[in-house]
Write a protein that holds these residues in place. Structure first.
Motif, PDB file in Angstrom:
ATOM      1  N   ASN A 235     -32.455  45.198  38.696  1.00  0.00           N
ATOM      2  CA  ASN A 235     -32.520  45.235  37.234  1.00  0.00           C
ATOM      3  C   ASN A 235     -33.280  46.457  36.734  1.00  0.00           C
ATOM      4  O   ASN A 235     -34.277  46.862  37.320  1.00  0.00           O
ATOM      5  CB  ASN A 235     -33.118  43.935  36.676  1.00  0.00           C
TER       6      ASN A 235
ATOM      7  N   GLU B 174     -30.078  53.150  22.495  1.00  0.00           N
ATOM      8  CA  GLU B 174     -29.373  54.347  21.984  1.00  0.00           C
ATOM      9  C   GLU B 174     -28.466  54.931  23.050  1.00  0.00           C
ATOM     10  O   GLU B 174     -27.352  55.362  22.763  1.00  0.00           O
ATOM     11  CB  GLU B 174     -30.364  55.445  21.556  1.00  0.00           C
TER      12      GLU B 174
ATOM     13  N   GLU C 177     -28.970  42.089  29.297  1.00  0.00           N
ATOM     14  CA  GLU C 177     -29.793  41.377  28.313  1.00  0.00           C
ATOM     15  C   GLU C 177     -30.265  42.377  27.273  1.00  0.00           C
ATOM     16  O   GLU C 177     -30.593  43.519  27.601  1.00  0.00           O
ATOM     17  CB  GLU C 177     -30.998  40.708  29.009  1.00  0.00           C
TER      18      GLU C 177
ATOM     19  N   LYS D 195     -43.300  57.882  33.566  1.00  0.00           N
ATOM     20  CA  LYS D 195     -42.284  56.827  33.670  1.00  0.00           C
ATOM     21  C   LYS D 195     -41.108  57.132  32.756  1.00  0.00           C
ATOM     22  O   LYS D 195     -41.181  58.032  31.917  1.00  0.00           O
ATOM     23  CB  LYS D 195     -42.887  55.468  33.342  1.00  0.00           C
ATOM     24  N   HIS D 196     -40.030  56.374  32.914  1.00  0.00           N
ATOM     25  CA  HIS D 196     -38.816  56.573  32.110  1.00  0.00           C
ATOM     26  C   HIS D 196     -38.297  57.999  32.224  1.00  0.00           C
ATOM     27  O   HIS D 196     -37.820  58.565  31.240  1.00  0.00           O
ATOM     28  CB  HIS D 196     -39.050  56.211  30.635  1.00  0.00           C
TER      29      HIS D 196
ATOM     30  N   MET E 267     -31.342  45.388  29.408  1.00  0.00           N
ATOM     31  CA  MET E 267     -31.640  45.251  30.829  1.00  0.00           C
ATOM     32  C   MET E 267     -30.331  45.027  31.563  1.00  0.00           C
ATOM     33  O   MET E 267     -29.591  44.093  31.262  1.00  0.00           O
ATOM     34  CB  MET E 267     -32.582  44.096  31.099  1.00  0.00           C
TER      35      MET E 267
ATOM     36  N   ASP F  12     -36.331  43.873  22.871  1.00  0.00           N
ATOM     37  CA  ASP F  12     -36.973  44.823  21.961  1.00  0.00           C
ATOM     38  C   ASP F  12     -38.013  45.691  22.674  1.00  0.00           C
ATOM     39  O   ASP F  12     -38.699  46.486  22.042  1.00  0.00           O
ATOM     40  CB  ASP F  12     -37.599  44.089  20.766  1.00  0.00           C
ATOM     41  N   GLN F  13     -38.162  45.529  23.985  1.00  0.00           N
ATOM     42  CA  GLN F  13     -39.044  46.412  24.756  1.00  0.00           C
ATOM     43  C   GLN F  13     -38.575  46.448  26.211  1.00  0.00           C
ATOM     44  O   GLN F  13     -37.821  45.566  26.637  1.00  0.00           O
ATOM     45  CB  GLN F  13     -40.501  45.948  24.666  1.00  0.00           C
ATOM     46  N   PRO F  14     -39.013  47.482  26.961  1.00  0.00           N
ATOM     47  CA  PRO F  14     -38.563  47.543  28.357  1.00  0.00           C
ATOM     48  C   PRO F  14     -39.178  46.407  29.172  1.00  0.00           C
ATOM     49  O   PRO F  14     -40.245  45.893  28.836  1.00  0.00           O
ATOM     50  CB  PRO F  14     -39.075  48.904  28.837  1.00  0.00           C
ATOM     51  N   TRP F  15     -38.516  46.046  30.260  1.00  0.00           N
ATOM     52  CA  TRP F  15     -38.953  44.911  31.073  1.00  0.00           C
ATOM     53  C   TRP F  15     -39.998  45.295  32.121  1.00  0.00           C
ATOM     54  O   TRP F  15     -40.659  44.445  32.664  1.00  0.00           O
ATOM     55  CB  TRP F  15     -37.736  44.284  31.755  1.00  0.00           C
ATOM     56  N   GLN F  16     -40.104  46.585  32.432  1.00  0.00           N
ATOM     57  CA  GLN F  16     -41.029  47.051  33.486  1.00  0.00           C
ATOM     58  C   GLN F  16     -40.682  46.400  34.816  1.00  0.00           C
ATOM     59  O   GLN F  16     -41.520  45.782  35.472  1.00  0.00           O
ATOM     60  CB  GLN F  16     -42.500  46.755  33.130  1.00  0.00           C
ATOM     61  N   THR F  17     -39.452  46.573  35.236  1.00  0.00           N
ATOM     62  CA  THR F  17     -39.002  45.974  36.484  1.00  0.00           C
ATOM     63  C   THR F  17     -39.553  46.765  37.673  1.00  0.00           C
ATOM     64  O   THR F  17     -40.083  47.860  37.522  1.00  0.00           O
ATOM     65  CB  THR F  17     -37.468  45.975  36.567  1.00  0.00           C
TER      66      THR F  17
END
Lengths: 234, 425
Positions: B216, B222, B267, B293-294, B206, B270-275
Motif C-alpha cells: 500500500n 491531484e 481508498e 519523504k514523498h 491509498m 484526507d492525509q497520507p497513511w504513512q505506510t
C-alpha cells in the motif's frame, strides 16, 4: 437538466479541477488528448457492502484512524514473536541473515552504516500495526488476530526501549499517544528548491574538469553476478 | 528544427575529430574481423542446412519466443541483495535492447510477496473512503470504461542504489536495469474516481495490492486525477503476472514503488497513511540524519548501454554508442556524451519517439581508434534539469539515501574493448 446542460456543467467542473491542480496539469502529456470526459455516471460497478469494506479496509493511520478495538501486552507479544517471527527477525529483533532488523540502531542515522529500525528510523507506530496485519508473518499473511497484532507491536516497542514495562498493554485507546523517536526527522520533498542548481541553463561542454583519474572500480569489489550465466532457460 | 540538427551534426564532427586526435599515433584498423578476406566465405559458397531443409511449421511455437541464439538475453538478479526470491528484484538487460520499448518478458521484476497468480474473473477493485458511493468493480466492468494508450517508463527508486558509495556492480543491467518502458492500455483513474464521486475533502489516495504483501502507498489526489492509469495491458497484450496481472497502477514519471500491482483497492482520504513503503522504505536519508519523504518524481537520468561492461567494443573503426535517457518531469530535450570522463561533451543524436516520461534513445556514431575511453552520458529534460555527476549528488545528499541515484555513470573502455564500471575523481 438537458443533456447539453449536463455536458456544460461537467465541462465547467473539469475546468475548475484542472485549474486547482495547476501544478499537475502543467505536466500532462501534450501528445494525444485525454479521452472525452463522461457527461454522466457510467453506471458500472456496484456499491461495496459494509462487510466487504471491513474485510479489506484494514489500514491504520498515525492518528489512530482504522485501529480495531483490541489489546495486547509486551509479555504476550514476546511469546508470539518467538514463535511466529524470531526465525527471520531474531530473538531480539536483531534480524537473521538478510531479514529485516527491527530493533536497535538508535543514534546511527548519521553514521557510516546507519541501522534503520523501528526504534531508530520509523516515524509512526501505526505503520508497524498496519504492516504486520496486512503482510506478516511472511508467507502466512493475515493469520494474526487484531489482539495478537497489538501484542506484537507492544513487544516491538519494548525491544526498542520505548516501553520498558513488560506488563504494558497496548490498545486502541493509548495507541495514538505513543510517538517514535525519529518522527520529527522527516520532511517533504524539497528537491526543486534545495537542488535548484541542477537546473542549469548552460551546462559546460569544453574543458569542464581536470584530467579524470579512476578512483574506484566495481571489479575490485567483486560482487557482480556472472553476466554470462543466469537462471536456466529452456 | 532542421537548423538544430545541422548544428548537432557539425558539433558531432568536431567532437569525433577531437576524439581521434586524442589517439593520434595509434594505427587504425578497419573492419578488423578475424576472417581471412582473401578466401571465399563458405557461409556464402556452401549451401547451409537452413537453406536446404524445411524449418518448423507455423504452430511449433503458438506463443512465439526469441531465437535460441538470444538465450542470454534474460533478466538477472543479484542474489545477495535480498533475503528471499519472493521479496527480491531482477534486472532488465538494457545492454541487449534497442529502440525504446522493453519487451514484456524482459521488464525487471520487483515483488514483496512473490508473484500473485490471479484469475481475472476472481479479481475485484474496490473504491472506498471519502467518496459519495463506495464501489466494487470486476475486470469486465473496467474493460467497459473509456481507455487510453500511453508509453511510460517505470523506474524503481532504488535503481543505481548500490552505487552511492562507489562503483559496485559491473554492468548496466545491474547498475541501471530497474527501469523499463512499456505501452500501457488502461482506464484513467479519474474515470473510476468520478464514478465513485470524490468528496470535497479528498486529498490523498491509498493504492493497495491484492498480493501476499498487500502493498500500500499513498498518492496525492491531484496526481490521481491527472495522468494516472489503471492498466490491464502492456505492449498490446494482457499484463504479465509479474507486472501485476490483471490490473496495475501506472503513475507516470513517479517512482516504481507507487505503481501498485495486482491493484485491488483504492481508498480516498484526507492525509497520507504513512505506510511501510513510504516511511521505513522509499524515504531518502541525508547526511545530516534527516530524511526526505514523498520523493515521488524520478529525476532526469541516462546511461550508455553500449559500450558497457556486458557490451564490449569488438572492432576498431566504426561503432555505435547508444543509450537511454528519461525524466519523470517531462520529455528529454538533449543528451550529451563524453568519451573523456566529462572533460568534453558532445550532443548525441536522439532517434525514435521523444515522449513525455518515456525512455528516449540516443546514439553517437563514432570511429574508435583503440584508445582508452571514459564514456559518460548526461540527460537534460524539458524543465532544464541537467543530470548531475555522482559527486555533485553526494555533496547535497550524502551516501546513505539508497534511493534516487541519478548520477552520471562512467564506463572505462580499455584498449582491448572491454569495459568496466568505474568511479572518477
Amino acid at each position: 437538466m438537458s443533456s447539453w446542460a449536463r455536458l456544460l456543467a461537467a465541462g465547467i467542473a473539469v475546468g475548475l479541477m484542472t485549474g486547482l491542480s495547476g501544478a499537475w496539469s502543467a505536466e500532462r502529456p501534450r501528445v494525444g488528448a485525454a479521452p472525452a470526459e463522461p457527461a454522466a455516471k457510467m453506471g458500472l460497478g456496484r456499491e461495496a457492502l459494509p462487510e466487504e469494506i471491513a474485510a479489506w479496509d484494514t489500514d491504520v493511520r498515525p492518528d489512530g484512524r482504522g485501529l480495531p478495538v483490541g489489546r495486547g501486552t509486551v509479555k504476550q507479544g514476546d511469546e508470539l514473536f518467538q514463535e511466529r517471527c524470531a526465525s527471520c527477525h531474531g530473538e531480539f529483533g536483531q534480524g537473521a541473515g538478510r531479514w529485516p532488523v527491527l530493533a536497535g540502531g538508535q543514534g546511527t542515522l548519521r553514521a557510516d552504516r546507519p541501522d534503520k529500525t523501528i526504534g531508530s528510523f520509523w516515524p509512526d507506530l501505526s505503520t508497524v500495526y498496519d504492516y504486520i496485519r496486512r503482510a506478516m508473518p511472511y508467507g502466512n499473511a493475515r493469520s494474526l488476530t487484531d489482539d495478537e497484532a497489538y501484542a506484537l507491536v507492544a513487544f516491538l516497542l519494548n525491544l526498542n526501549d520505548i516501553v520498558k514495562d513488560e506488563n504494558f498493554e497496548l490498545n486502541d485507546k493509548n495507541f495514538a499517544s505513543i510517538k517514535l523517536p525519529n518522527a520529527e526527522a522527516f520532511f517533504d520533498d524539497d528537491r526543486e528548491t534545495s537542488e535548484k542548481k541542477f537546473w542549469n541553463k548552460d551546462p559546460c561542454m569544453r574543458n569542464c574538469r581536470e584530467l579524470p583519474k579512476v578512483t574506484g572500480k566495481a571489479i575490485s569489489v567483486d560482487v557482480t553476478p556472472d553476466g554470462k550465466s543466469g537462471p536456466k532457460v529452456d | 528544427m532542421r537548423d538544430k540538427s545541422r548544428a548537432d551534426l557539425v558539433n558531432r564532427r568536431r567532437f569525433l575529430s577531437a576524439a581521434s586526435l586524442a589517439g593520434a599515433g595509434i594505427a587504425m584498423t578497419r573492419g578488423a574481423s578475424a576472417t581471412d578476406t582473401t578466401k571465399p566465405d563458405p557461409l556464402i559458397t556452401e549451401v547451409q542446412d537452413w537453406q536446404r531443409y524445411l524449418g518448423d511449421g507455423v504452430d511449433k511455437r503458438p506463443y512465439g519466443s526469441p531465437s535460441k541464439f538470444e538465450k542470454n538475453v534474460i533478466r538477472r538478479d543479484v542474489s545477495w541483495l535480498t533475503a528471499s526470491a519472493e521479496s527480491s528484484v531482477n534486472f532488465t538487460p538494457l545492454h541487449e535492447l534497442d529502440g525504446i520499448i522493453t519487451p514484456s518478458g524482459l521488464c525487471f521484476e520487483r515483488h514483496h510477496g512473490g508473484v500473485a497468480e490471479i484469475d481475472p474473473a476472481k479479481h475485484r477493485l474496490m473504491i472506498n473512503g471519502l467518496v459519495e458511493k463506495p464501489l466494487v468493480f470486476t475486470m469486465d466492468d473496467i474493460k467497459r470504461m473509456p481507455r487510453t494508450n500511453r508509453i511510460y517508463f517505470l523506474e524503481c527508486a532504488a535503481n543505481s542504489g548500490m552505487e552511492w558509495r562507489g562503483a559496485q556492480l559491473n554492468g548496466c543491467q545491474f547498475t541501471h536495469g530497474m527501469v523499463h518502458n512499456v505501452m500501457y492500455t488502461g482506464v484513467p483513474l479519474k474515470v473510476v474516481l468520478d464514478e465513485a464521486g470524490l468528496r470535497p475533502n479528498a486529498k490523498w489516495l491509498m493504492l493497495e495490492g491484492g498480493d501476499a504483501s498487500g502493498m500500500n502507498r499513498s498518492l496525492p489526489v491531484e496526481k490521481g486525477l491527472s495522468d494516472v492509469l489503471l492498466a490491464f495491458a502492456m505492449n498490446g497484450e494482457a499484463l504479465r503476472p509479474e507486472q501485476g496481472y490483471p490490473l496495475r497502477a501506472v503513475i507516470p514519471g513517479w517512482e516504481g514503488n507507487l505503481w501498485v500491482k495486482w491493484l485491488r483497492r483504492i481508498e480516498v482520504g484526507d492525509q497520507p497513511w504513512q505506510t511501510r513503503e513510504e516511511t521505513s522504505k522509499y524515504t531518502d536519508l541525508l547526511a545530516d540524519g534527516r530524511s526526505r519523504k514523498h520523493t515521488f518524481i524520478m529525476d532526469a537520468k541516462s546511461v550508455v548501454t553500449s559500450p558497457s561492461p556486458q557490451a564490449p567494443l569488438k572492432y576498431k573503426g566504426r561503432n555505435v554508442l547508444s543509450g537511454f535517457a528519461w525524466s519523470g518531469r517531462g520529455t528529454i530535450q538533449r543528451v550529451d556524451v563524453s568519451l573523456d570522463g566529462g572533460r568534453n561533451w558532445q550532443t548525441a543524436r536522439i532517434d525514435g519517439p521523444v515522449l513525455d516520461k518515456s525512455l528516449t534513445r540516443f546514439y553517437v556514431d563514432f570511429d574508435w581508434n583503440g584508445e582508452e575511453l571514459m564514456v559518460q552520458s548526461r540527460a537534460i529534460d524539458s524543465t532544464g534539469y541537467v543530470q548531475p555527476t555522482k559527486d555533485e549528488l553526494r555533496k547535497v545528499r550524502g551516501v546513505n539515501s539508497i534511493y534516487h541515484n541519478n548520477g552520471i555513470q562512467t564506463w572505462l573502455v580499455h584498449r582491448n574493448g572491454d569495459s568496466e564500471n568505474v568511479e572518477l575523481g
